[in-house]
Motif scaffolding. Sequence first.
Motif, short mmCIF file in Angstrom:
data_model
loop_
_atom_site.label_atom_id
_atom_site.label_comp_id
_atom_site.label_asym_id
_atom_site.label_seq_id
_atom_site.Cartn_x
_atom_site.Cartn_y
_atom_site.Cartn_z
N ASN A 51 4.94 0.32 -9.89
CA ASN A 51 3.74 1.18 -10.00
C ASN A 51 2.54 0.40 -10.53
O ASN A 51 1.86 0.85 -11.45
N ASP A 71 7.77 -1.70 -6.34
CA ASP A 71 7.66 -0.27 -6.08
C ASP A 71 6.24 0.17 -6.41
O ASP A 71 5.79 0.01 -7.54
N GLY A 72 5.52 0.66 -5.41
CA GLY A 72 4.19 1.20 -5.65
C GLY A 72 3.06 0.20 -5.72
O GLY A 72 2.08 0.45 -6.41
N ASP A 74 -0.05 -2.10 -3.85
CA ASP A 74 -0.99 -2.02 -2.74
C ASP A 74 -1.61 -3.40 -2.58
O ASP A 74 -2.41 -3.83 -3.42
N ASN A 90 10.51 -0.82 -2.32
CA ASN A 90 10.78 0.62 -2.21
C ASN A 90 9.61 1.38 -1.63
O ASN A 90 9.72 2.00 -0.59
N THR A 91 8.47 1.38 -2.32
CA THR A 91 7.26 2.05 -1.84
C THR A 91 6.08 1.13 -2.05
O THR A 91 6.16 0.13 -2.73
N GLY A 92 4.96 1.50 -1.45
CA GLY A 92 3.75 0.71 -1.53
C GLY A 92 3.34 0.26 -0.14
O GLY A 92 3.89 0.74 0.86
N LYS A 93 2.38 -0.65 -0.07
CA LYS A 93 1.96 -1.15 1.24
C LYS A 93 1.46 -2.58 1.13
O LYS A 93 0.88 -2.98 0.13
#
Length: 94
Positions: A51, A71-72, A74, A90-93
């Motif tokens: 994050n 995770d999270g 950008d 996991n997440t993000g771009k």
Amino acid sequence: MNIEVIDAAGMHYSRLNDRLRVLANDKPQRSLVIKVKGLCGQRYLAAGFQNYPHKLELEGTIGNDLAAFSDGVDITVWGNCQDGVGNTMNTGKI
């Protein structure tokens, strides 16, 4: 939007990641863009970041495993990346 610029030319990846973590702790607002210039094969950038509150703009050639196990995040890349980009992210771009 605030912009922070880091010149990574000749900087070891662990020192660069430490600098990115310090900025997250010192300036936790999400309005910061961190531009990292002069990358030349530094690996493991943003690896394990969770994050991360700031947008990263990376310029140059990024080494292996960009944002691995993160995770999270950008991240925008202006240049080339070696293999393992976003490995088990996991997440993000990117």
